[in-house]
Design a protein around this motif. Sequence first.
Motif, PDB file in Angstrom:
ATOM      1  N   LEU A  41      14.394  -4.633 -16.890  1.00  0.00           N
ATOM      2  CA  LEU A  41      13.860  -5.290 -15.692  1.00  0.00           C
ATOM      3  C   LEU A  41      14.109  -4.476 -14.415  1.00  0.00           C
ATOM      4  CD1 LEU A  41      14.240  -9.061 -16.536  1.00  0.00           C
ATOM      5  CD2 LEU A  41      12.151  -7.750 -16.300  1.00  0.00           C
ATOM      6  N   PRO A  42      15.276  -3.824 -14.266  1.00  0.00           N
ATOM      7  CA  PRO A  42      15.407  -2.956 -13.080  1.00  0.00           C
ATOM      8  C   PRO A  42      14.364  -1.823 -13.070  1.00  0.00           C
ATOM      9  CG  PRO A  42      17.572  -3.479 -13.968  1.00  0.00           C
ATOM     10  CD  PRO A  42      16.560  -3.984 -14.959  1.00  0.00           C
ATOM     11  N   GLU A  43      13.994  -1.338 -14.260  1.00  0.00           N
ATOM     12  CA  GLU A  43      12.931  -0.314 -14.330  1.00  0.00           C
ATOM     13  C   GLU A  43      11.592  -0.930 -13.923  1.00  0.00           C
ATOM     14  OE1 GLU A  43      13.442   2.702 -14.615  1.00  0.00           O
ATOM     15  OE2 GLU A  43      15.516   2.657 -15.341  1.00  0.00           O
ATOM     16  N   ALA A  44      11.381  -2.167 -14.351  1.00  0.00           N
ATOM     17  CA  ALA A  44      10.145  -2.865 -13.946  1.00  0.00           C
ATOM     18  C   ALA A  44      10.124  -3.001 -12.420  1.00  0.00           C
ATOM     19  CB  ALA A  44      10.071  -4.240 -14.599  1.00  0.00           C
ATOM     20  N   ARG A  46      11.620  -0.951 -10.268  1.00  0.00           N
ATOM     21  CA  ARG A  46      11.337   0.378  -9.683  1.00  0.00           C
ATOM     22  C   ARG A  46       9.843   0.703  -9.750  1.00  0.00           C
ATOM     23  NH1 ARG A  46      16.762   1.498 -10.494  1.00  0.00           N
ATOM     24  NH2 ARG A  46      16.734   1.559 -12.747  1.00  0.00           N
ATOM     25  N   ALA A  47       9.189   0.202 -10.802  1.00  0.00           N
ATOM     26  CA  ALA A  47       7.740   0.439 -10.930  1.00  0.00           C
ATOM     27  C   ALA A  47       6.936  -0.542 -10.072  1.00  0.00           C
ATOM     28  CB  ALA A  47       7.335   0.314 -12.401  1.00  0.00           C
ATOM     29  N   GLY A  48       7.629  -1.424  -9.348  1.00  0.00           N
ATOM     30  CA  GLY A  48       6.943  -2.350  -8.433  1.00  0.00           C
ATOM     31  C   GLY A  48       6.441  -3.625  -9.090  1.00  0.00           C
ATOM     32  N   MET A  49       6.756  -3.803 -10.394  1.00  0.00           N
ATOM     33  CA  MET A  49       6.184  -4.934 -11.127  1.00  0.00           C
ATOM     34  C   MET A  49       6.711  -6.289 -10.664  1.00  0.00           C
ATOM     35  SD  MET A  49       4.324  -3.387 -13.475  1.00  0.00           S
ATOM     36  CE  MET A  49       3.952  -2.363 -12.083  1.00  0.00           C
ATOM     37  N   LEU A  50       7.917  -6.319 -10.089  1.00  0.00           N
ATOM     38  CA  LEU A  50       8.512  -7.617  -9.743  1.00  0.00           C
ATOM     39  C   LEU A  50       8.082  -8.111  -8.359  1.00  0.00           C
ATOM     40  CD1 LEU A  50      12.112  -7.134 -11.223  1.00  0.00           C
ATOM     41  CD2 LEU A  50      10.062  -8.056 -12.307  1.00  0.00           C
ATOM     42  N   THR A  89       9.898 -13.489 -13.812  1.00  0.00           N
ATOM     43  CA  THR A  89      10.804 -13.157 -12.703  1.00  0.00           C
ATOM     44  C   THR A  89       9.991 -12.896 -11.438  1.00  0.00           C
ATOM     45  OG1 THR A  89      12.697 -12.415 -13.979  1.00  0.00           O
ATOM     46  CG2 THR A  89      12.405 -11.376 -11.843  1.00  0.00           C
ATOM     47  N   HIS A  90       8.882 -12.165 -11.582  1.00  0.00           N
ATOM     48  CA  HIS A  90       7.983 -11.936 -10.442  1.00  0.00           C
ATOM     49  C   HIS A  90       7.550 -13.263  -9.824  1.00  0.00           C
ATOM     50  CE1 HIS A  90       3.878 -12.085  -8.890  1.00  0.00           C
ATOM     51  NE2 HIS A  90       4.156 -10.936  -8.307  1.00  0.00           N
ATOM     52  N   ASN A  91       7.187 -14.226 -10.679  1.00  0.00           N
ATOM     53  CA  ASN A  91       6.674 -15.500 -10.169  1.00  0.00           C
ATOM     54  C   ASN A  91       7.719 -16.249  -9.346  1.00  0.00           C
ATOM     55  OD1 ASN A  91       4.309 -14.978 -11.446  1.00  0.00           O
ATOM     56  ND2 ASN A  91       4.628 -16.406 -13.136  1.00  0.00           N
ATOM     57  N   VAL A  92       8.981 -16.187  -9.799  1.00  0.00           N
ATOM     58  CA  VAL A  92      10.030 -16.872  -9.035  1.00  0.00           C
ATOM     59  C   VAL A  92      10.195 -16.182  -7.675  1.00  0.00           C
ATOM     60  CG1 VAL A  92      12.488 -17.487  -8.971  1.00  0.00           C
ATOM     61  CG2 VAL A  92      11.187 -17.752 -11.091  1.00  0.00           C
ATOM     62  N   ALA A  93      10.191 -14.858  -7.674  1.00  0.00           N
ATOM     63  CA  ALA A  93      10.309 -14.119  -6.408  1.00  0.00           C
ATOM     64  C   ALA A  93       9.164 -14.508  -5.459  1.00  0.00           C
ATOM     65  CB  ALA A  93      10.294 -12.613  -6.673  1.00  0.00           C
ATOM     66  N   ASN A  94       7.967 -14.549  -5.990  1.00  0.00           N
ATOM     67  CA  ASN A  94       6.792 -14.862  -5.162  1.00  0.00           C
ATOM     68  C   ASN A  94       6.841 -16.309  -4.658  1.00  0.00           C
ATOM     69  OD1 ASN A  94       4.297 -14.142  -4.014  1.00  0.00           O
ATOM     70  ND2 ASN A  94       3.186 -15.072  -5.729  1.00  0.00           N
ATOM     71  N   HIS A  95       7.265 -17.197  -5.543  1.00  0.00           N
ATOM     72  CA  HIS A  95       7.357 -18.626  -5.201  1.00  0.00           C
ATOM     73  C   HIS A  95       8.372 -18.825  -4.056  1.00  0.00           C
ATOM     74  CE1 HIS A  95       7.279 -22.873  -7.237  1.00  0.00           C
ATOM     75  NE2 HIS A  95       7.100 -22.956  -5.950  1.00  0.00           N
ATOM     76  N   LEU A  96       9.550 -18.195  -4.205  1.00  0.00           N
ATOM     77  CA  LEU A  96      10.570 -18.343  -3.166  1.00  0.00           C
ATOM     78  C   LEU A  96      10.092 -17.722  -1.856  1.00  0.00           C
ATOM     79  CD1 LEU A  96      14.059 -17.834  -4.896  1.00  0.00           C
ATOM     80  CD2 LEU A  96      12.522 -19.783  -4.900  1.00  0.00           C
ATOM     81  N   ALA A  97       9.503 -16.526  -1.939  1.00  0.00           N
ATOM     82  CA  ALA A  97       9.053 -15.848  -0.719  1.00  0.00           C
ATOM     83  C   ALA A  97       8.095 -16.733   0.070  1.00  0.00           C
ATOM     84  CB  ALA A  97       8.380 -14.525  -1.068  1.00  0.00           C
ATOM     85  N   LEU A 112      16.159 -10.534  -6.804  1.00  0.00           N
ATOM     86  CA  LEU A 112      15.065 -10.719  -7.768  1.00  0.00           C
ATOM     87  C   LEU A 112      14.117  -9.523  -7.748  1.00  0.00           C
ATOM     88  CD1 LEU A 112      14.191 -14.481  -7.125  1.00  0.00           C
ATOM     89  CD2 LEU A 112      15.014 -13.532  -9.292  1.00  0.00           C
ATOM     90  N   LEU A 113      13.829  -9.027  -6.559  1.00  0.00           N
ATOM     91  CA  LEU A 113      12.883  -7.911  -6.458  1.00  0.00           C
ATOM     92  C   LEU A 113      13.450  -6.629  -7.063  1.00  0.00           C
ATOM     93  CD1 LEU A 113      11.354  -8.427  -2.884  1.00  0.00           C
ATOM     94  CD2 LEU A 113      10.223  -8.738  -5.092  1.00  0.00           C
ATOM     95  N   SER A 114      14.775  -6.525  -7.086  1.00  0.00           N
ATOM     96  CA  SER A 114      15.380  -5.303  -7.633  1.00  0.00           C
ATOM     97  C   SER A 114      15.715  -5.450  -9.116  1.00  0.00           C
ATOM     98  CB  SER A 114      16.661  -4.965  -6.864  1.00  0.00           C
ATOM     99  OG  SER A 114      17.617  -5.983  -7.123  1.00  0.00           O
TER     100      SER A 114
END
Length: 378
Positions: A41-44, A46-50, A89-97, A112-114
């Motif tokens: 997930l940290p690699e994800a 770094r690739a901007g996926m989160l 994980t992306h969805n939770v980050a987006n939801h909170l933001a 979450l983003l990292s």
Amino acid sequence: MSALTTDEQRAIDAARGFAATHVRPNVQAWEHGHGDSRSVLPEAARAGMLGLEVPVEHGGQGLSFGCKWRVAEILAAADFGVAMSVINTHNVANHLARKAAPEVVRQYLPALLSGRRTGCTALTEPGAGSDFSAIATQARKVGDAWLIDGQKAWIVNATHADVMVVYAQTEPGAGARGIAAFVVDGTRDGFVRDPRSDSGAARAADAGGFQLRAYRAQAHELLHAPGQAFKAALTSINGARIYVAAMCCGMVAECLRVAREYGATRHTFGKSLHEHQGWRWSLADAAIDLEAARLLLDAAAARIDSGSDAQTAAAQAKVFATRMAGRHIAALLHAMGAQGLREHHPFLRHLAAAQVATLVDGSTEMLLERIAKDLRKL
Ligand SMILES: Cc1cc2nc3c(=O)[nH]c(=O)nc-3n(C[C@H](O)[C@H](O)[C@H](O)COP(=O)(O)OP(=O)(O)OC[C@H]3O[C@@H](n4cnc5c(N)ncnc54)[C@H](O)[C@@H]3O)c2cc1C
């Protein structure tokens, strides 16, 4: 297909790179319980996926839903479980933001983003799946805070996530009207994680459960008030149905690719498999339905990006794509002969995942009900 911006094309290339470098080489080891898919997930990140859809002012990329479903398709071609894990994980980050109080955003969003912390969204319980309004997890107001008790099951990332969006009933007997949503911190007292994953199907999704025992949520951790949470969940679920449809397309495309390559090298009765009409028609059938599924999901995704009602379009896209995946992954597995059963091929893994796809974010029957309801209105 809808057009992509340069930034979106870059995100899609990054997803391809992430899948090729970090997912495909590891997926078999994860299937055997060696290593941990969470470690990528940290690699994800770094690739901007989160941070794909997360607004730029919150440290994300602010990209469109049309970009997200293509990323989901690419990741699921490599592994559906990883795709679900990353996207959840992306969805939770987006939801909170977009919806959480500023102090909640400050506390959780950077982690979450990292990929330092992972997220999940918990509606389902041991006693309530399709019937979301019947959830029994209860939240009681105590002064300014809330005390939450209950149990969740079958939640993507729940074996490791510690930033949860949890739906709970605030007024027993009130059904949808009483449901609220809270941000729950898995490192705090009152959170008890189930030790085991719920299933080996889509293993890297790390689906599991947890209990809340007199868990105390502060007033600012209320994400959606009673009366708003049910509606909010049903609105965001349309996007989920579309990216699950895209994941099914990714898995079928991958199986088709492998079968095509194999058909050129395997010979029977003095000819390559491609030269047998009966054999190549099963690939042609898969290619037709794959294209049709992509058109349906692209149309549904365009409705999300333009802010139009996507309920029926999303339901149609998911029902079609999940059925298409179940049918064609099985047929393509058959077209490989015994070779398709080898573990380094994706067929068995993707077949189990296609079954999971028929349940998550609205089972086939719930979606058929949705579509039938609209037909009655005409
Ligand atoms: C790997 C995995 C990951 C998941 N991740 C999450 C997650 O992250 N968050 C989350 O909240 N949930 C998650 N889920 C749960 C998923 O949303 C539920 O499985 C789904 O809602 C169905 O609920 P159920 O399994 O309890 O089946 P039930 O609701 O018990 O239904 C059983 C069967 O009966 C059918 N059925 C039910 N009611 C009707 C009806 N009225 N008419 C006709 N047929 C009906 C259903 O379609 C299903 O086939 C996950 C599930 C899996 C398998």
